[in-house]
Motif scaffolding. Structure first.
Motif, PDB file in Angstrom:
ATOM      1  N   ASN A 105       0.660  -1.148   0.014  1.00  0.00           N
ATOM      2  CA  ASN A 105      -0.033   0.064   0.046  1.00  0.00           C
ATOM      3  C   ASN A 105       0.799   1.216   0.025  1.00  0.00           C
ATOM      4  OD1 ASN A 105      -2.277  -1.406   0.141  1.00  0.00           O
ATOM      5  ND2 ASN A 105      -2.540  -1.614   2.308  1.00  0.00           N
ATOM      6  N   LYS A 106       2.168   1.059   0.311  1.00  0.00           N
ATOM      7  CA  LYS A 106       3.072   2.212   0.351  1.00  0.00           C
ATOM      8  C   LYS A 106       3.893   2.589  -0.993  1.00  0.00           C
ATOM      9  CE  LYS A 106       3.810   1.868   5.548  1.00  0.00           C
ATOM     10  NZ  LYS A 106       4.974   1.710   6.482  1.00  0.00           N
ATOM     11  N   LEU A 107       3.704   1.729  -1.886  1.00  0.00           N
ATOM     12  CA  LEU A 107       4.103   1.978  -3.109  1.00  0.00           C
ATOM     13  C   LEU A 107       3.550   3.166  -3.805  1.00  0.00           C
ATOM     14  CD1 LEU A 107       4.406  -1.753  -4.558  1.00  0.00           C
ATOM     15  CD2 LEU A 107       6.171  -0.472  -3.918  1.00  0.00           C
ATOM     16  N   ALA A 108       4.721   3.767  -4.319  1.00  0.00           N
ATOM     17  CA  ALA A 108       4.164   5.170  -4.959  1.00  0.00           C
ATOM     18  C   ALA A 108       3.557   4.718  -6.226  1.00  0.00           C
ATOM     19  CB  ALA A 108       5.630   5.955  -5.257  1.00  0.00           C
ATOM     20  N   TYR A 109       4.364   3.584  -7.156  1.00  0.00           N
ATOM     21  CA  TYR A 109       3.833   3.168  -8.202  1.00  0.00           C
ATOM     22  C   TYR A 109       3.726   1.509  -8.281  1.00  0.00           C
ATOM     23  CZ  TYR A 109       4.378   7.764  -9.983  1.00  0.00           C
ATOM     24  OH  TYR A 109       4.335   9.343 -10.295  1.00  0.00           O
ATOM     25  N   CYS A 110       2.900   1.098  -8.672  1.00  0.00           N
ATOM     26  CA  CYS A 110       2.665  -0.368  -8.669  1.00  0.00           C
ATOM     27  C   CYS A 110       3.063  -0.952  -9.969  1.00  0.00           C
ATOM     28  CB  CYS A 110       1.270  -0.987  -8.492  1.00  0.00           C
ATOM     29  SG  CYS A 110       0.639  -0.503  -6.823  1.00  0.00           S
ATOM     30  N   VAL A 111       3.091  -2.080 -10.110  1.00  0.00           N
ATOM     31  CA  VAL A 111       3.540  -2.897 -11.451  1.00  0.00           C
ATOM     32  C   VAL A 111       3.034  -2.272 -12.607  1.00  0.00           C
ATOM     33  CG1 VAL A 111       2.250  -4.959 -10.797  1.00  0.00           C
ATOM     34  CG2 VAL A 111       4.372  -5.169 -12.257  1.00  0.00           C
ATOM     35  N   PRO A 161       4.598   5.732 -14.589  1.00  0.00           N
ATOM     36  CA  PRO A 161       5.174   6.905 -13.902  1.00  0.00           C
ATOM     37  C   PRO A 161       5.160   7.985 -15.051  1.00  0.00           C
ATOM     38  CG  PRO A 161       6.268   5.196 -12.959  1.00  0.00           C
ATOM     39  CD  PRO A 161       5.470   4.675 -14.333  1.00  0.00           C
ATOM     40  N   PRO A 162       5.323   9.283 -14.484  1.00  0.00           N
ATOM     41  CA  PRO A 162       5.554  10.410 -15.689  1.00  0.00           C
ATOM     42  C   PRO A 162       6.995   9.949 -16.253  1.00  0.00           C
ATOM     43  CG  PRO A 162       5.147  11.399 -13.493  1.00  0.00           C
ATOM     44  CD  PRO A 162       5.177   9.872 -13.350  1.00  0.00           C
ATOM     45  N   TRP A 163       7.142  10.445 -17.607  1.00  0.00           N
ATOM     46  CA  TRP A 163       8.317   9.868 -18.254  1.00  0.00           C
ATOM     47  C   TRP A 163       9.674  10.220 -17.708  1.00  0.00           C
ATOM     48  CZ3 TRP A 163      11.534  13.699 -20.158  1.00  0.00           C
ATOM     49  CH2 TRP A 163      11.234  14.936 -20.287  1.00  0.00           C
ATOM     50  N   TYR A 164       9.685  11.446 -17.243  1.00  0.00           N
ATOM     51  CA  TYR A 164      11.026  11.864 -16.653  1.00  0.00           C
ATOM     52  C   TYR A 164      11.548  11.062 -15.347  1.00  0.00           C
ATOM     53  CZ  TYR A 164       7.906  14.421 -13.472  1.00  0.00           C
ATOM     54  OH  TYR A 164       7.019  14.677 -12.500  1.00  0.00           O
ATOM     55  N   LEU A 165      10.213  10.576 -14.485  1.00  0.00           N
ATOM     56  CA  LEU A 165      10.668   9.727 -13.545  1.00  0.00           C
ATOM     57  C   LEU A 165      11.168   8.332 -13.989  1.00  0.00           C
ATOM     58  CD1 LEU A 165      10.566   9.429 -10.430  1.00  0.00           C
ATOM     59  CD2 LEU A 165       8.122   8.938 -10.570  1.00  0.00           C
ATOM     60  N   ILE A 184      12.832   7.824 -16.661  1.00  0.00           N
ATOM     61  CA  ILE A 184      14.181   8.113 -17.207  1.00  0.00           C
ATOM     62  C   ILE A 184      15.094   7.858 -15.832  1.00  0.00           C
ATOM     63  CG2 ILE A 184      15.873   9.473 -18.367  1.00  0.00           C
ATOM     64  CD1 ILE A 184      13.490  10.311 -20.114  1.00  0.00           C
ATOM     65  N   ILE A 185      14.736   8.769 -15.022  1.00  0.00           N
ATOM     66  CA  ILE A 185      15.700   9.048 -13.743  1.00  0.00           C
ATOM     67  C   ILE A 185      15.861   7.565 -12.851  1.00  0.00           C
ATOM     68  CG2 ILE A 185      16.002   9.959 -11.580  1.00  0.00           C
ATOM     69  CD1 ILE A 185      14.542  12.564 -12.547  1.00  0.00           C
ATOM     70  N   LEU A 186      14.630   6.969 -12.723  1.00  0.00           N
ATOM     71  CA  LEU A 186      14.810   5.621 -12.017  1.00  0.00           C
ATOM     72  C   LEU A 186      15.435   4.399 -13.090  1.00  0.00           C
ATOM     73  CD1 LEU A 186      11.491   5.620 -10.116  1.00  0.00           C
ATOM     74  CD2 LEU A 186      13.635   6.237  -9.235  1.00  0.00           C
ATOM     75  N   GLY A 187      15.233   4.558 -14.403  1.00  0.00           N
ATOM     76  CA  GLY A 187      15.919   3.690 -15.245  1.00  0.00           C
ATOM     77  C   GLY A 187      17.346   3.798 -15.154  1.00  0.00           C
ATOM     78  N   ILE A 188      17.867   5.020 -15.032  1.00  0.00           N
ATOM     79  CA  ILE A 188      19.218   5.243 -14.991  1.00  0.00           C
ATOM     80  C   ILE A 188      19.808   4.722 -13.780  1.00  0.00           C
ATOM     81  CG2 ILE A 188      21.051   7.087 -14.715  1.00  0.00           C
ATOM     82  CD1 ILE A 188      19.240   8.744 -16.624  1.00  0.00           C
ATOM     83  N   GLN A 189      19.023   5.002 -12.562  1.00  0.00           N
ATOM     84  CA  GLN A 189      19.436   4.390 -11.441  1.00  0.00           C
ATOM     85  C   GLN A 189      19.646   2.898 -11.222  1.00  0.00           C
ATOM     86  OE1 GLN A 189      17.339   5.366  -7.446  1.00  0.00           O
ATOM     87  NE2 GLN A 189      16.696   3.141  -7.640  1.00  0.00           N
ATOM     88  N   HIS A 190      18.626   2.154 -12.201  1.00  0.00           N
ATOM     89  CA  HIS A 190      18.644   0.567 -12.409  1.00  0.00           C
ATOM     90  C   HIS A 190      19.693   0.331 -12.921  1.00  0.00           C
ATOM     91  CE1 HIS A 190      15.366  -1.004 -10.191  1.00  0.00           C
ATOM     92  NE2 HIS A 190      14.563   0.000 -10.551  1.00  0.00           N
ATOM     93  N   CYS A 191      20.200   1.024 -14.165  1.00  0.00           N
ATOM     94  CA  CYS A 191      21.398   0.750 -14.927  1.00  0.00           C
ATOM     95  C   CYS A 191      22.744   0.571 -14.032  1.00  0.00           C
ATOM     96  CB  CYS A 191      21.448   1.595 -16.024  1.00  0.00           C
ATOM     97  SG  CYS A 191      20.381   1.375 -17.444  1.00  0.00           S
ATOM     98  N   VAL A 229       8.807   2.354  -6.192  1.00  0.00           N
ATOM     99  CA  VAL A 229       8.455   2.462  -7.469  1.00  0.00           C
ATOM    100  C   VAL A 229       8.584   0.966  -7.971  1.00  0.00           C
ATOM    101  CG1 VAL A 229       8.806   3.386  -9.735  1.00  0.00           C
ATOM    102  CG2 VAL A 229       8.855   4.546  -7.616  1.00  0.00           C
ATOM    103  N   GLY A 230       7.530   0.210  -8.065  1.00  0.00           N
ATOM    104  CA  GLY A 230       7.343  -1.076  -8.774  1.00  0.00           C
ATOM    105  C   GLY A 230       6.868  -1.379 -10.162  1.00  0.00           C
TER     106      GLY A 230
END
Length: 550
Positions: free
Chosen positions: A40-46, A50-54, A56-63, A406-407
């Motif tokens: 329930n605390k997830l900002a975004y579920c599976v 999310p917004p496109w900029y988020l 990209i930012i989180l995608g870079i983090q995973h990379c 963010v899931g």
């Protein structure tokens, strides 16, 4: 295997093409658990976007989270491929593995398990690959170990390393077909009935322990630099992980404000390597490090491969068969199969943990089968492209889901696209080849240590107060170290074609340890299989807490 819980229809929203699981009402009146509260605390579920900029930012983090494991594999393989002194080819290998990892990630998220899980190179295939390359017929010629004698553009040198790469390619391609068969036929369930913690623990642990020589060789080029790298990674990942760093942020409600970001927890390896790399650069500029090749510490300089950046093209386009037609050997295929089986078992556990952390229900059988099948196709593509490795699900990125809250799988789609872009830009791969060898060695010491400990952690699912279980684990671990060590010291003891198969298998520590663990666990009287279902039924909830603790 534990009996599968009856479906209430919720799994279709996650593992099908549309729907949002987090907004669905509960159809069963069950008491809320801590995992439900976490979902329930997830900002975004599976299934959220999310917004496109988020993205990209989180995608870079995973990379960046996965980059340590991805670049480590071609750097280790370069030793067996006789490429220690060819930085340009190393950069091409890094670009290739980035490209293939991105493609496989997109396939897995869109057509496979359909969870936010990233794909990348696997250490389970690295061990049998190095065992194959250590055979007498593939031992590197002495002249390839001397930088002054290596002409990277000569046809002789190119044939030396490409012939070894083609041998790996053929073995990986054939071995991956087995994974495709197991996945799409549903045989993975049959495998899990007989493979328990006492098989998994020595198998995974020996992957890390068998690579101690690579870590020691790299770190030994300058123990001061490698120790500093190790200390920095430990400092960031263990001591500073709960300390947030304020970053500027903006939204409509709070306008411009600062938001706490746990940078040290998310990127400890990248920060440790970057800081050590910078220090090596400063020591090189001021000539603190020796400039003579025969002096200790010379390999810590950052200008040894300075020409790689200028020689590497801005754009590269890796393609299947770029190293020539793959060759197949029975010994190589059998060795790769051992790694493929280990990779499949590890991935199933990652699927369950990823589902928990992304707000999805436990993956049903058909989704797991599809995920394993797509991973097999990913290994097939990796073999065809010539990474010298396969692909698997990355546990580090599963843990990152619990940190970011963010899931959404769209974030991982963005990661996949970014890795493809990184694979196309040749300068990116070239940058990584300039990392000094002692810095890489310091990273290896932490990374391989964690892999070894991750294997041992599977013993929490077994009763280690039982003398039976203690014997099986101890014997499997010890034989997994002794037998490969003896074979490597006596390579001429095995010489026939059939014996070459045995040589590859018996020099692969993870196979030897896992084999004895499997046989003894399923034949020695006592608690043989009854805890396997308990282990597998609880692995998703226990891994959930393990990842939250990171």
């Amino acid at each position: 295997m534990a009996p599968e819980k009856e479906s209430n229809g919720l799994d279709n929203y996650t593992f099908a093409l549309e729907g949002r699981f987090c907004d669905l009402p509960d159809t069963e009146k069950e008491p809320a658990s801590s995992t439900d509260e976490y979902s329930n605390k997830l900002a975004y579920c599976v299934t959220d976007v999310p917004p496109w900029y988020l993205c990209i930012i989180l995608g870079i983090q995973h990379c960046l989270t996965a980059f340590g494991g991805i670049i480590a594999i071609p750097l280790i393989l370069s030793q067996g491929l006789c490429l220690q002194h060819d930085g340009l080819t190393q950069s091409h290998l890094i670009s290739t593995i980035f490209l293939v990892s991105g493609v496989c990630t997109l396939l897995q998220v869109v057509f496979g398990i359909r969870l936010p899980i990233l794909q990348g190179g696997t250490f389970t295939l690295l061990a049998p690959s190095m065992a194959l390359l250590s055979m007498p017929e593939w031992t590197c010629p002495a002249w390839t170990q001397n930088a002054s004698l290596v002409n990277t553009s000569s046809t002789d040198f190119i044939e030396v390393w490409q012939s070894r790469m083609r041998a790996l390619q053929g073995s990986i391609i054939v071995g991956s077909l087995f994974q495709v068969l197991v996945g799409f036929s549903g045989l993975i369930g049959l495998f899990m009935r007989f493979i328990g913690p006492l098989t998994i623990a020595p198998t995974i642990s020996l992957i890390g322990l068998s690579l101690f020589d690579s870590a020691g060789s790299s770190a030994g080029n300058h123990w001061g630099i490698s120790a500093m790298t190790t200390a920095l990674i430990i400092l960031f990942s263990q001591y500073l992980r709960h300390i947030p760093v304020p970053f500027p942020a903006y939204n409509k409600d709070k306008r411009l404000h600062t938001s706490p970001v746990y940078v040290f927890q998310i990127l400890p390896v990248l920060l440790g390597i970057t800081l050590s790399w910078t220090i090596c650069y400063i020591l090189t500029v001021y000539n603190v490090l020796p400039a003579e090749p025969d002096k200790y510490g010379y390999l810590a300089r950052t200008d040894l491969k300075g020409d790689v950046m200028s020689q590497a093209p801005w754009l590269v386009f890796p393609y299947p068969g770029q190293w020539g037609r793959p060759t197949v050997s029975l010994a190589g295929v059998i060795g790769i199969l051992a790694g493929v089986i280990s990779s499949m078992i590890e991935s199933v556990g990652d699927y369950h943990a990823c589902a928990r952390l992304s707000g999805a229900p436990p993956p049903p059988k058909h989704a797991i089968n599809r995920g394993i099948g797509i991973e097999g196709i990913g290994c097939l593509l990796a073999g065809a492209w010539g990474t010298g490795n396969g692909t698997t699900s990355y546990s580090e990125n599963v843990g990152a889901l619990g940190i970011t809250k963010v899931g959404s799988r769209m974030v991982i789609v963005a990661s996949g696209v970014l890795m493809v872009v990184m694979g196309i830009f040749g300068k990116v791969g070239a940058i990584f080849t300039t990392i000094p060898s002692p810095v890489i060695g310091g990273m290896f010491m932490v990374m391989f240590g964690v892999i070894s400990a991750a294997g041992v952690s599977n013993l929490q699912y077994a009763d280690m107060n039982s003398s039976r279980n203690i014997f099986i684990f101890g014997f499997s671990m010890f034989t997994g170290l002794v037998i490969p060590n003896w074979i490597l010291k006596n390579p001429k003891a095995i010489s026939t074609e059939l014996d070459q198969v045995l040589q590859v298998l018996l020099t692969t520590s993870m196979f030897v340890g896992g084999f004895f663990g499997f046989i003894l666990d399923n034949t020695v009287p006592g608690i043989a299989l009854c805890y396997c279902s308990i282990w597998w039924r609880g692995i998703n909830s226990i891994q959930f807490y393990l990842y939250r603790a990171k």
